[in-house]
Write a protein that holds these residues in place. Sequence first.
Motif, PDB file in Angstrom:
ATOM      1  N   SER A 121       0.839  -1.198   0.000  1.00  0.00           N
ATOM      2  CA  SER A 121       0.000   0.000   0.000  1.00  0.00           C
ATOM      3  C   SER A 121       0.874   1.248   0.000  1.00  0.00           C
ATOM      4  O   SER A 121       2.056   1.198   0.322  1.00  0.00           O
ATOM      5  N   ALA A 122       0.255   2.376  -0.361  1.00  0.00           N
ATOM      6  CA  ALA A 122       1.025   3.621  -0.462  1.00  0.00           C
ATOM      7  C   ALA A 122       0.202   4.820  -0.027  1.00  0.00           C
ATOM      8  O   ALA A 122      -1.002   4.892  -0.290  1.00  0.00           O
ATOM      9  N   HIS A 123       0.874   5.739   0.645  1.00  0.00           N
ATOM     10  CA  HIS A 123       0.365   7.081   0.886  1.00  0.00           C
ATOM     11  C   HIS A 123       1.175   8.020  -0.004  1.00  0.00           C
ATOM     12  O   HIS A 123       2.394   7.891  -0.096  1.00  0.00           O
ATOM     13  N   VAL A 124       0.487   8.959  -0.661  1.00  0.00           N
ATOM     14  CA  VAL A 124       1.136   9.850  -1.616  1.00  0.00           C
ATOM     15  C   VAL A 124       1.029  11.285  -1.107  1.00  0.00           C
ATOM     16  O   VAL A 124      -0.068  11.757  -0.780  1.00  0.00           O
ATOM     17  N   ILE A 125       2.167  11.960  -1.047  1.00  0.00           N
ATOM     18  CA  ILE A 125       2.221  13.335  -0.551  1.00  0.00           C
ATOM     19  C   ILE A 125       2.728  14.240  -1.665  1.00  0.00           C
ATOM     20  O   ILE A 125       3.680  13.891  -2.366  1.00  0.00           O
TER      21      ILE A 125
ATOM     22  N   HIS B 218      -2.363  12.963   0.131  1.00  0.00           N
ATOM     23  CA  HIS B 218      -2.235  14.090   1.057  1.00  0.00           C
ATOM     24  C   HIS B 218      -1.652  15.238   0.250  1.00  0.00           C
ATOM     25  O   HIS B 218      -0.427  15.446   0.209  1.00  0.00           O
ATOM     26  N   LEU B 219      -2.534  15.978  -0.409  1.00  0.00           N
ATOM     27  CA  LEU B 219      -2.108  17.033  -1.313  1.00  0.00           C
ATOM     28  C   LEU B 219      -2.077  18.373  -0.583  1.00  0.00           C
ATOM     29  O   LEU B 219      -2.797  18.588   0.382  1.00  0.00           O
ATOM     30  N   GLY B 220      -1.211  19.259  -1.068  1.00  0.00           N
ATOM     31  CA  GLY B 220      -1.021  20.533  -0.388  1.00  0.00           C
ATOM     32  C   GLY B 220      -0.134  20.410   0.837  1.00  0.00           C
ATOM     33  O   GLY B 220      -0.111  21.301   1.683  1.00  0.00           O
ATOM     34  N   HIS B 221       0.604  19.307   0.934  1.00  0.00           N
ATOM     35  CA  HIS B 221       1.525  19.083   2.050  1.00  0.00           C
ATOM     36  C   HIS B 221       2.951  18.953   1.510  1.00  0.00           C
ATOM     37  O   HIS B 221       3.181  18.236   0.532  1.00  0.00           O
ATOM     38  N   THR B 222       3.890  19.603   2.163  1.00  0.00           N
ATOM     39  CA  THR B 222       5.311  19.443   1.856  1.00  0.00           C
ATOM     40  C   THR B 222       5.959  18.641   2.971  1.00  0.00           C
ATOM     41  O   THR B 222       5.731  18.921   4.153  1.00  0.00           O
ATOM     42  N   VAL B 223       6.732  17.620   2.601  1.00  0.00           N
ATOM     43  CA  VAL B 223       7.460  16.859   3.620  1.00  0.00           C
ATOM     44  C   VAL B 223       8.606  17.730   4.115  1.00  0.00           C
ATOM     45  O   VAL B 223       9.525  18.065   3.366  1.00  0.00           O
ATOM     46  N   THR B 224       8.548  18.114   5.374  1.00  0.00           N
ATOM     47  CA  THR B 224       9.540  19.032   5.935  1.00  0.00           C
ATOM     48  C   THR B 224      10.685  18.323   6.644  1.00  0.00           C
ATOM     49  O   THR B 224      11.769  18.891   6.788  1.00  0.00           O
ATOM     50  N   SER B 225      10.456  17.077   7.098  1.00  0.00           N
ATOM     51  CA  SER B 225      11.536  16.355   7.762  1.00  0.00           C
ATOM     52  C   SER B 225      11.386  14.868   7.541  1.00  0.00           C
ATOM     53  O   SER B 225      10.272  14.359   7.370  1.00  0.00           O
ATOM     54  N   LEU B 226      12.525  14.180   7.526  1.00  0.00           N
ATOM     55  CA  LEU B 226      12.554  12.741   7.355  1.00  0.00           C
ATOM     56  C   LEU B 226      13.702  12.200   8.185  1.00  0.00           C
ATOM     57  O   LEU B 226      14.835  12.683   8.075  1.00  0.00           O
ATOM     58  N   GLU B 227      13.416  11.238   9.044  1.00  0.00           N
ATOM     59  CA  GLU B 227      14.468  10.643   9.860  1.00  0.00           C
ATOM     60  C   GLU B 227      14.232   9.150  10.010  1.00  0.00           C
ATOM     61  O   GLU B 227      13.094   8.685   9.968  1.00  0.00           O
ATOM     62  N   ARG B 228      15.323   8.416  10.179  1.00  0.00           N
ATOM     63  CA  ARG B 228      15.220   6.972  10.348  1.00  0.00           C
ATOM     64  C   ARG B 228      15.074   6.660  11.827  1.00  0.00           C
ATOM     65  O   ARG B 228      15.840   7.161  12.666  1.00  0.00           O
ATOM     66  N   MET B 229      14.086   5.806  12.165  1.00  0.00           N
ATOM     67  CA  MET B 229      13.847   5.434  13.544  1.00  0.00           C
ATOM     68  C   MET B 229      14.681   4.206  13.904  1.00  0.00           C
ATOM     69  O   MET B 229      15.247   3.522  13.033  1.00  0.00           O
ATOM     70  N   GLN B 230      14.742   3.894  15.194  1.00  0.00           N
ATOM     71  CA  GLN B 230      15.545   2.761  15.649  1.00  0.00           C
ATOM     72  C   GLN B 230      15.032   1.435  15.122  1.00  0.00           C
ATOM     73  O   GLN B 230      15.801   0.482  14.939  1.00  0.00           O
TER      74      GLN B 230
ATOM     75  N   ALA C  35       9.244   2.177   3.907  1.00  0.00           N
ATOM     76  CA  ALA C  35      10.114   2.645   2.831  1.00  0.00           C
ATOM     77  C   ALA C  35       9.575   3.969   2.317  1.00  0.00           C
ATOM     78  O   ALA C  35       8.376   4.252   2.402  1.00  0.00           O
ATOM     79  N   VAL C  36      10.469   4.765   1.758  1.00  0.00           N
ATOM     80  CA  VAL C  36      10.117   6.064   1.203  1.00  0.00           C
ATOM     81  C   VAL C  36      10.582   6.097  -0.250  1.00  0.00           C
ATOM     82  O   VAL C  36      11.717   5.722  -0.552  1.00  0.00           O
ATOM     83  N   ILE C  37       9.703   6.521  -1.132  1.00  0.00           N
ATOM     84  CA  ILE C  37      10.034   6.642  -2.553  1.00  0.00           C
ATOM     85  C   ILE C  37       9.849   8.101  -2.956  1.00  0.00           C
ATOM     86  O   ILE C  37       8.748   8.647  -2.862  1.00  0.00           O
ATOM     87  N   ILE C  38      10.928   8.727  -3.369  1.00  0.00           N
ATOM     88  CA  ILE C  38      10.883  10.136  -3.775  1.00  0.00           C
ATOM     89  C   ILE C  38      10.651  10.181  -5.276  1.00  0.00           C
ATOM     90  O   ILE C  38      11.480   9.729  -6.065  1.00  0.00           O
ATOM     91  N   ALA C  39       9.497  10.692  -5.667  1.00  0.00           N
ATOM     92  CA  ALA C  39       9.142  10.822  -7.084  1.00  0.00           C
ATOM     93  C   ALA C  39       8.787  12.273  -7.358  1.00  0.00           C
ATOM     94  O   ALA C  39       7.790  12.577  -8.008  1.00  0.00           O
ATOM     95  N   GLY C  40       9.627  13.147  -6.854  1.00  0.00           N
ATOM     96  CA  GLY C  40       9.313  14.574  -6.852  1.00  0.00           C
ATOM     97  C   GLY C  40       9.597  15.313  -8.132  1.00  0.00           C
ATOM     98  O   GLY C  40       9.658  16.547  -8.123  1.00  0.00           O
ATOM     99  N   GLY C  41       9.790  14.605  -9.251  1.00  0.00           N
ATOM    100  CA  GLY C  41      10.044  15.303 -10.508  1.00  0.00           C
ATOM    101  C   GLY C  41      11.274  16.182 -10.406  1.00  0.00           C
ATOM    102  O   GLY C  41      12.354  15.735 -10.014  1.00  0.00           O
ATOM    103  N   LEU C  42      11.106  17.455 -10.712  1.00  0.00           N
ATOM    104  CA  LEU C  42      12.206  18.407 -10.600  1.00  0.00           C
ATOM    105  C   LEU C  42      12.248  19.060  -9.228  1.00  0.00           C
ATOM    106  O   LEU C  42      13.010  19.994  -9.006  1.00  0.00           O
ATOM    107  N   GLY C  43      11.420  18.569  -8.304  1.00  0.00           N
ATOM    108  CA  GLY C  43      11.374  19.156  -6.972  1.00  0.00           C
ATOM    109  C   GLY C  43      10.036  19.829  -6.738  1.00  0.00           C
ATOM    110  O   GLY C  43       9.105  19.716  -7.527  1.00  0.00           O
ATOM    111  N   ALA C  44       9.937  20.550  -5.638  1.00  0.00           N
ATOM    112  CA  ALA C  44       8.709  21.292  -5.344  1.00  0.00           C
ATOM    113  C   ALA C  44       8.609  22.497  -6.277  1.00  0.00           C
ATOM    114  O   ALA C  44       9.617  23.118  -6.627  1.00  0.00           O
ATOM    115  N   PHE C  45       7.388  22.816  -6.693  1.00  0.00           N
ATOM    116  CA  PHE C  45       7.188  23.928  -7.613  1.00  0.00           C
ATOM    117  C   PHE C  45       6.671  25.153  -6.859  1.00  0.00           C
ATOM    118  O   PHE C  45       5.835  25.056  -5.977  1.00  0.00           O
ATOM    119  N   ALA C  46       7.187  26.297  -7.234  1.00  0.00           N
ATOM    120  CA  ALA C  46       6.712  27.561  -6.680  1.00  0.00           C
ATOM    121  C   ALA C  46       6.523  28.530  -7.843  1.00  0.00           C
ATOM    122  O   ALA C  46       7.263  28.483  -8.832  1.00  0.00           O
TER     123      ALA C  46
END
Length: 369
Positions: free
Chosen positions: A39-43, A92-104, A122-133
């Motif tokens: 399963s996947a959650h998409v941000i 989860h649209l309109g959300h920017t991932v601000t932090s990511l850390e590995r737990m024990q 697991a985390v899969i980064i599919a951010g294209g060219l990055g966040a758009f502004a």
Amino acid sequence: MICPVHKRARSVISCDTVIIGAGPVGLFQVFELGLLGLSAHVIDSVPQAGGQCIELYPDKPIYDIPAVPACSGRELIERLQQQIRPFAPQFHLGHTVTSLERMQDGCFRLQTSGGLVFDAGAVIIAGGLGAFAPRTLNLPEAAPLVGRTLHYKVTRPALFDDQDIVIAGGGDAALDWALELVERARSVVLVHRSSTFRAAPASVARMQALCDEGRMQFCEGDIVGLETANDALAQVRVRTRSGMVQRIEASHLLVFWGLHPALGPIAEWGLALERQQLVVDPATFRTSVPGIFAVGDINTYPGKKKLILSGFHESALCAFAVHAHLHPGDKVNLQYTTTSPALQRRLGVRDAERDAVVAEPPPRVAATA
């Protein structure tokens, strides 16, 4: 593997995977994970799925999607969303991932600008060219007007009913909104730095026809200043090609100069980078951190080609690598959607109960003398 909920974060969302980025490659990643039972959650930082396809060229044709001779960016995203529907991804649209850390325990904790917290295997980064502004108007008097009489996107078209508006830009967004709002506004003036447009030719032709009819105006030049009255926009100053400054009365200014990519918080996550792209192993698309993967335009490896179809290929291989990370030692046999009952059940095109009935052996009939 779904990470356990930690006691110190009761509101955490625990899941197999988190995909950062809801562009075409991120959406297809949902599909490939779903085929493997993950399963996947998409941000995504923007309020709708689609990435560059929606933000930059929603109505322009794409010709290099296999078995699809032509489709627009919007059509491609709609088809991908339909394709992944059986796997019920959570967006989860309109959300920017601000932090990511590995737990024990090996899971990854992600936090978003909207206050969401995830624990993912697991985390899969599919951010294209990055966040758009949006590319903004670099004038000191602009900032106080943003969201009131200066706009970088349209959320309520009715706001411009019977108003004098100036639209800046030469791409699809500028032309599309000029053609849309000319039916609602009192006056529309399109400002662009040249007479060459990036928008669809049909839109340009329609805009020019409206100008000939006197229903809107086009001004070739650069915006050099804004005049305000009572803290609201009153005039837009435009330096024309002749060097003269023209003052255009306006109650609203819409700026559509496109979007610029930024790697954003991803750059702070300790992942190996090369020219602002994530370095990956092309066999698994794993980054320099085990459990974190990257697919699509945001990654780099020898021979990398920034094509949507290349991203689709990367998503397929990445899904198998993610499964191996989450379930080490489990062998995953390659199956085909055309013949595999298990995959067809996951896709919702085969009835599990019917399969059980078919698989049940017929009752024995006692022999009679």
